[in-house]
Design a protein around this motif. Structure first.
Motif, short mmCIF file in Angstrom:
data_model
loop_
_atom_site.label_atom_id
_atom_site.label_comp_id
_atom_site.label_asym_id
_atom_site.label_seq_id
_atom_site.Cartn_x
_atom_site.Cartn_y
_atom_site.Cartn_z
N ILE A 136 11.62 6.40 -1.67
CA ILE A 136 12.51 5.09 -1.90
C ILE A 136 11.73 4.44 -2.90
N PHE A 137 10.28 4.26 -3.02
CA PHE A 137 9.58 3.65 -3.85
C PHE A 137 9.96 3.76 -5.43
N GLY B 105 18.96 11.39 -2.79
CA GLY B 105 18.21 10.11 -2.98
C GLY B 105 17.20 10.15 -4.01
N SER B 106 16.34 11.30 -3.73
CA SER B 106 15.53 11.55 -4.96
C SER B 106 15.91 11.80 -6.22
N PHE B 107 17.33 12.34 -6.47
CA PHE B 107 17.65 12.41 -7.82
C PHE B 107 18.07 11.14 -8.33
N GLN B 108 18.18 9.97 -7.63
CA GLN B 108 18.29 8.75 -8.05
C GLN B 108 16.80 8.24 -8.76
N ALA B 109 15.76 8.65 -8.17
CA ALA B 109 14.40 8.49 -8.80
C ALA B 109 13.92 9.28 -9.78
N ALA C 249 0.82 -1.19 0.07
CA ALA C 249 0.08 -0.30 0.13
C ALA C 249 0.79 1.08 0.08
N SER C 250 2.01 1.35 0.73
CA SER C 250 2.86 2.41 0.63
C SER C 250 3.55 2.54 -0.47
N GLN C 251 3.76 1.35 -1.39
CA GLN C 251 4.02 1.65 -2.62
C GLN C 251 3.12 2.35 -3.55
N ALA C 252 1.94 1.47 -3.48
CA ALA C 252 0.85 1.98 -4.51
C ALA C 252 0.47 3.44 -4.20
#
Length: 505
Positions: A322-323, A414-418, A271-274
């Motif tokens: 992170i997802f 971390g956000s940059f890698q997403a 659910a966290s990922q969704a």
């Protein structure tokens, strides 16, 4: 040390002392001894938290200092305590700041000072209980009990509109927590116990995870607070006494972030990922939109309160971006950096926001105004204070070398890698943070002396200098040497990442 119930001591020492101090009464003699006993208890709690850090093994991701005793056996509820690399830093933050809150109110609080300090001791013990609880029902009891002393602190020692602010604070936080209780009861019926660690292993399908996630979201988002359920915070900050504002911004807001990482992510990973897109969007709104709101404020406390909402948006961004990293990156290094950044941001924001509210309190005690227009040129009459407040303001803006930079930098990396655009939008907080913080400093600290009131100001005394200087040193140390904190958290966060990467479907 493992044979000593250290967590119980940390929880119940301030609570028991708070009850004793409250019972002293309202005489002048009771006020004097109430202050002395309260400060002694808070310092003793701080000293007792040192063995918690020293004897904590950072190489172990499982719970340590575990205590488990029967409590409500009919419902399989236990007095179940334990800490890991997530909860230890937050407990240390709580025990570290409480003595400064008592020192800050030492000469300022005239109405029932013993009862004022007793409320903060009760709050300290309950907050440590939240961070230590491994039983869901025990966690809920500590979580809701925190409302009582905070309700009293704002309602009795707050400003002119304290009743409105107190009721609003209580209703928002209490109603959100009711849904959390429903989720806890549902999982209890599945497991047969309230163990949070058992909840982590509960095989839930997506149809179950999403309502559970939303129930936790309603409780924790209010506490962070996330947009759009943030409106109670500025009112509470403006009306709260200085100590109330410090503990509210420095520790109570961290309860929401702690709840997301302790409950939402491990219990409902799918659910966290969704719903990660929704969480990231709300976090970015808090970071960008609320920063513009802060720019428009005329009250110093309101400006810092809105700043807190923007900075806490970084925490939730780090926890849920992170997802997106897992989808677009082959490794988990970026996700680990984002999680660590969110945790460090919580600790850093606790120190910086607490220091800024103490600075506002120092000026309010002298001029009895929080309006920015009531000041101007404070550096001319209070040079020591001005130097410290400028330092805290720069830390709030994310100046490299201060703790304010470390957490935000890790979340941005971390956000940059997403996604480049996620990182770009998140990085705007460094610009906006500098804008509203430096705009505040320019109008309050620098320039010509604004009026006769500012001209008559006296610089900080030894008591005030001590508490502000220690906080400045702590912010500087964490900024240039964050390694001990990162090493403390890394194994626990690594185990959490491994857990949520394995779908329960």
């Amino acid at each position: 040390m493992t044979s000593i119930p250290l967590l119980s001591v940390l929880i119940w020492l301030p609570i028991a002392t708070g009850i004793f101090v409250y019972a002293l009464g309202t005489t002048e003699r009771a006020a004097h001894w109430g202050k002395v006993i309260a400060l002694s208890a808070s310092v003793a709690t701080l000293l007792l938290s040192v063995p918690l850090y020293v004897n904590f093994d950072p190489n172990i991701s499982s719970m340590q200092f575990v205590e488990r005793l029967p409590w409500i056996e009919r419902f399989s509820a236990y007095y179940y305590l334990g800490v890991d690399g997530i909860s230890v830093p937050l407990i240390l933050l709580t025990t570290f700041l409480t003595p400064f809150i008592i020192i800050a109110g030492w000469e300022v609080i005239k109405l029932r000072p013993a009862q004022y300090f007793s409320a903060f001791l009760l709050l300290e013990g309950l907050m440590i209980g939240v961070f230590s609880s491994l039983d869901g029902l025990l966690f809920y009891v500590f979580w809701e009990s925190m409302l009582i002393p905070m309700f009293i602190i704002i309602g009795v020692w707050g400003g002119a509109n304290r009743v409105y602010a107190t009721v609003k604070f209580f209703l928002y936080t209490f109603l959100g927590s009711v849904f959390m209780l429903i989720a806890l009861i549902y999982m209890y019926l599945q497991v047969g116990a309230y163990s949070i660690l058992d909840f982590h292993q509960l095989p839930l399908n997506l149809a179950e995870q999403i309502p559970i996630f939303m129930a936790f979201f309603l409780a924790f988002a209010v506490k962070v607070p996330m947009w759009p359920v943030h409106t109670w915070l500025p009112d509470a900050h403006v009306e709260a006494p200085t100590g109330g504002s410090v503990i509210l911004a420095a520790v109570l807001l961290k309860m929401g972030g702690y709840g997301f990482i302790r409950f939402s992510l491990p219990i409902a990973p799918d659910a966290s990922q969704a719903l990660a897109g929704m969480m990231v969007a709300l976090s970015l709104i808090a970071i960008i939109y609320i920063a513009f709101v802060a720019l428009a404020q005329k009250d110093m406390k309101k400006l810092i309160a809105y700043s807190s909402i923007a900075h806490m948006g970084f925490v939730t961004l780090g926890f849920f971006v992170i997802f997106f990293i897992a989808v677009n990156s082959s490794g988990i290094e970026g996700a680990s950096l984002a999680l660590q950044g969110g945790m460090i941001q919580m600790i850093s924001h606790g120190l910086i926001s607490g220091a800024l509210f103490l600075c506002v309190g120092v000026m309010y005690d002298r001029l009895h105004s929080r309006e920015i227009d009531a000041y101007g040129g404070v550096a001319n009459t209070m040079p020591k204070f001005a130097a410290l407040m400028v330092f805290f303001a720069l830390a709030n803006a994310g100046l490299p070398g201060t703790s304010g930079f470390v957490g935000e930098f890790l979340v941005i990396v971390g956000s940059f890698q997403a996604s480049f655009w996620l990182a770009f939008l998140a990085a705007t907080t460094l610009i906006m943070g500098a804008a509203y913080t430096l705009w505040l400093i320019k109008r309050v600290i620098f320039g010509e002396v604004g009026n006769e009131g500012v001209a008559s100001l006296k610089d900080i005394d030894r008591r005030e200098f001590f508490m502000l200087a220690v906080l400045a040193f702590s912010i500087l140390i964490l900024g240039v040497w964050p390694a001990p904190l990162m090493e403390l958290m890394e194994p626990t966060l690594g185990a959490l990442l491994e857990h949520i990467s394995q779908s329960k479907l």
